[in-house]
Design a protein around this motif. Structure first.
Motif, PDB file in Angstrom:
ATOM      1  N   MET A 281       0.834  -1.202   0.000  1.00 27.79           N
ATOM      2  CA  MET A 281       0.000   0.000   0.000  1.00 27.79           C
ATOM      3  C   MET A 281       0.874   1.260   0.000  1.00 27.79           C
ATOM      4  SD  MET A 281      -2.999  -1.380   0.110  1.00 27.79           S
ATOM      5  CE  MET A 281      -4.278  -0.355   0.738  1.00 27.79           C
ATOM      6  N   LEU A 282       0.323   2.329  -0.627  1.00 29.26           N
ATOM      7  CA  LEU A 282       0.974   3.632  -0.698  1.00 29.26           C
ATOM      8  C   LEU A 282       0.048   4.708  -0.154  1.00 29.26           C
ATOM      9  CD1 LEU A 282       2.133   3.576  -4.424  1.00 29.26           C
ATOM     10  CD2 LEU A 282       3.625   3.356  -2.447  1.00 29.26           C
ATOM     11  N   MET A 283       0.631   5.815   0.307  1.00 29.32           N
ATOM     12  CA  MET A 283      -0.132   7.039   0.508  1.00 29.32           C
ATOM     13  C   MET A 283      -0.326   7.621  -0.882  1.00 29.32           C
ATOM     14  SD  MET A 283      -0.640   7.675   3.791  1.00 29.32           S
ATOM     15  CE  MET A 283      -0.954   9.420   3.906  1.00 29.32           C
ATOM     16  N   LYS A 284      -1.546   7.924  -1.282  1.00 31.31           N
ATOM     17  CA  LYS A 284      -1.826   8.411  -2.628  1.00 31.31           C
ATOM     18  C   LYS A 284      -2.296   9.858  -2.567  1.00 31.31           C
ATOM     19  CE  LYS A 284      -4.690   7.334  -6.663  1.00 31.31           C
ATOM     20  NZ  LYS A 284      -5.074   8.707  -6.945  1.00 31.31           N
ATOM     21  N   ASN A 285      -1.802  10.655  -3.472  1.00 31.31           N
ATOM     22  CA  ASN A 285      -2.205  12.054  -3.567  1.00 31.31           C
ATOM     23  C   ASN A 285      -1.857  12.555  -4.953  1.00 31.31           C
ATOM     24  OD1 ASN A 285       0.528  12.419  -3.669  1.00 31.31           O
ATOM     25  ND2 ASN A 285       0.717  13.210  -1.632  1.00 31.31           N
ATOM     26  N   GLY A 286      -2.174  13.790  -5.217  1.00 37.62           N
ATOM     27  CA  GLY A 286      -1.815  14.381  -6.497  1.00 37.62           C
ATOM     28  C   GLY A 286      -2.931  15.234  -7.042  1.00 37.62           C
ATOM     29  N   LYS A 287      -2.687  15.809  -8.190  1.00 33.45           N
ATOM     30  CA  LYS A 287      -3.647  16.731  -8.788  1.00 33.45           C
ATOM     31  C   LYS A 287      -4.998  16.069  -9.050  1.00 33.45           C
ATOM     32  CE  LYS A 287      -0.109  19.537 -10.951  1.00 33.45           C
ATOM     33  NZ  LYS A 287       0.533  19.960 -12.184  1.00 33.45           N
ATOM     34  N   LEU A 288      -5.008  14.760  -9.268  1.00 32.95           N
ATOM     35  CA  LEU A 288      -6.253  14.063  -9.544  1.00 32.95           C
ATOM     36  C   LEU A 288      -6.916  13.541  -8.267  1.00 32.95           C
ATOM     37  CD1 LEU A 288      -5.071  12.112 -12.694  1.00 32.95           C
ATOM     38  CD2 LEU A 288      -6.415  14.222 -12.606  1.00 32.95           C
ATOM     39  N   SER A 289      -6.256  13.694  -7.127  1.00 33.68           N
ATOM     40  CA  SER A 289      -6.812  13.252  -5.846  1.00 33.68           C
ATOM     41  C   SER A 289      -6.867  14.440  -4.901  1.00 33.68           C
ATOM     42  CB  SER A 289      -5.928  12.168  -5.229  1.00 33.68           C
ATOM     43  OG  SER A 289      -5.807  11.073  -6.097  1.00 33.68           O
ATOM     44  N   PRO A 290      -8.049  14.937  -4.570  1.00 40.76           N
ATOM     45  CA  PRO A 290      -8.126  16.117  -3.722  1.00 40.76           C
ATOM     46  C   PRO A 290      -7.720  15.876  -2.268  1.00 40.76           C
ATOM     47  CG  PRO A 290     -10.310  15.266  -4.186  1.00 40.76           C
ATOM     48  CD  PRO A 290      -9.355  14.467  -5.002  1.00 40.76           C
ATOM     49  N   LYS A 291      -7.636  14.620  -1.857  1.00 40.61           N
ATOM     50  CA  LYS A 291      -7.248  14.300  -0.478  1.00 40.61           C
ATOM     51  C   LYS A 291      -6.242  13.157  -0.484  1.00 40.61           C
ATOM     52  CE  LYS A 291     -11.601  15.671   1.641  1.00 40.61           C
ATOM     53  NZ  LYS A 291     -11.180  16.764   2.468  1.00 40.61           N
ATOM     54  N   TYR A 292      -5.521  13.031   0.615  1.00 38.28           N
ATOM     55  CA  TYR A 292      -4.597  11.921   0.769  1.00 38.28           C
ATOM     56  C   TYR A 292      -5.381  10.647   1.025  1.00 38.28           C
ATOM     57  CZ  TYR A 292      -0.504  14.766   0.540  1.00 38.28           C
ATOM     58  OH  TYR A 292       0.484  15.576   0.078  1.00 38.28           O
ATOM     59  N   LEU A 293      -5.069   9.596   0.276  1.00 36.53           N
ATOM     60  CA  LEU A 293      -5.755   8.320   0.366  1.00 36.53           C
ATOM     61  C   LEU A 293      -4.728   7.209   0.487  1.00 36.53           C
ATOM     62  CD1 LEU A 293      -8.112   8.866  -2.705  1.00 36.53           C
ATOM     63  CD2 LEU A 293      -8.710   9.251  -0.308  1.00 36.53           C
TER      64      LEU A 293
END
Length: 142
Positions: free
Chosen positions: A101-113
Motif C-alpha cells: 500500500m501507498l499514501m496516494k495524492n496528487g492533482k487528480l486526488s483532492p485528499k490523501y488516500l
C-alpha cells in the motif's frame, strides 16, 4: 537524529509510515506546505521525514537523489516511490506504508488516500497516456 529517537532500520520506517497515516483524508494542494490545511506530494514527504530528524529537499526530483536506490521488491514502510518520465524527470513522490500500500495524492486526488501499489502504477500509466517509470528510494538506511 533518528538514532536519538531510539529507532533503527525498518522499525523507524514503520514509525514514519504510521505517522504519515494520520494525515489520510487531509487536502492535497499543489505548492502547499501544511500537513493539515493542504500540502503537495514532495512537501508531504519532506514534512513527514522532518518529524523524525531527516532533512529532505523540497522537490520530488531532488528527493530521488537523497535516498539509496532500491528495487520494488525491497520496499519497506517509509520508503519513497518516485514517478518519472522516460527522460528522467521526476514529477511525483509517494510513500510506501507496507502491505503493498501507498499514501496516494496528487492533482487528480483532492485528499490523501491509501492505494494499492500495483493499482497506482497502472493508473499513472493509463492517465498520462505514455510509459511512466517508477524509482524507489530508501531514506532510512538499515
Amino acid at each position: 537524529a533518528a538514532a536519538a529517537l531510539g529507532y533503527t532500520g525498518s522499525d523507524l520506517g514503520q514509525q514514519v509510515a504510521n505517522f504519515a497515516l494520520q494525515f489520510v483524508g487531509n487536502p492535497y494542494v499543489y505548492g502547499g506546505n501544511s500537513l493539515t490545511n493542504g500540502i503537495d506530494c514532495s512537501a508531504f514527504t519532506k514534512a513527514i521525514y522532518a518529524n523524525f530528524g531527516y532533512k529532505l529537499p523540497r522537490s520530488a526530483m531532488s528527493q530521488l537523489y537523497v535516498g539509496k536506490s532500491i528495487s520494488v521488491n525491497q520496499l519497506l514502510p517509509g520508503d519513497l516511490v518516485l514517478y518519472h518520465r522516460e527522460d528522467g524527470f521526476v514529477y511525483h513522490v509517494t510513500m510506501y506504508i507496507g502491505n503493498n500500500m501507498l499514501m496516494k495524492n496528487g492533482k487528480l486526488s483532492p485528499k490523501y488516500l491509501i492505494c494499492k501499489l500495483h493499482i497506482l502504477l497502472f493508473n499513472i500509466i493509463t492517465l498520462f497516456f505514455h510509459i511512466c517509470n517508477a524509482s524507489f528510494a530508501k531514506i532510512i538506511t538499515l
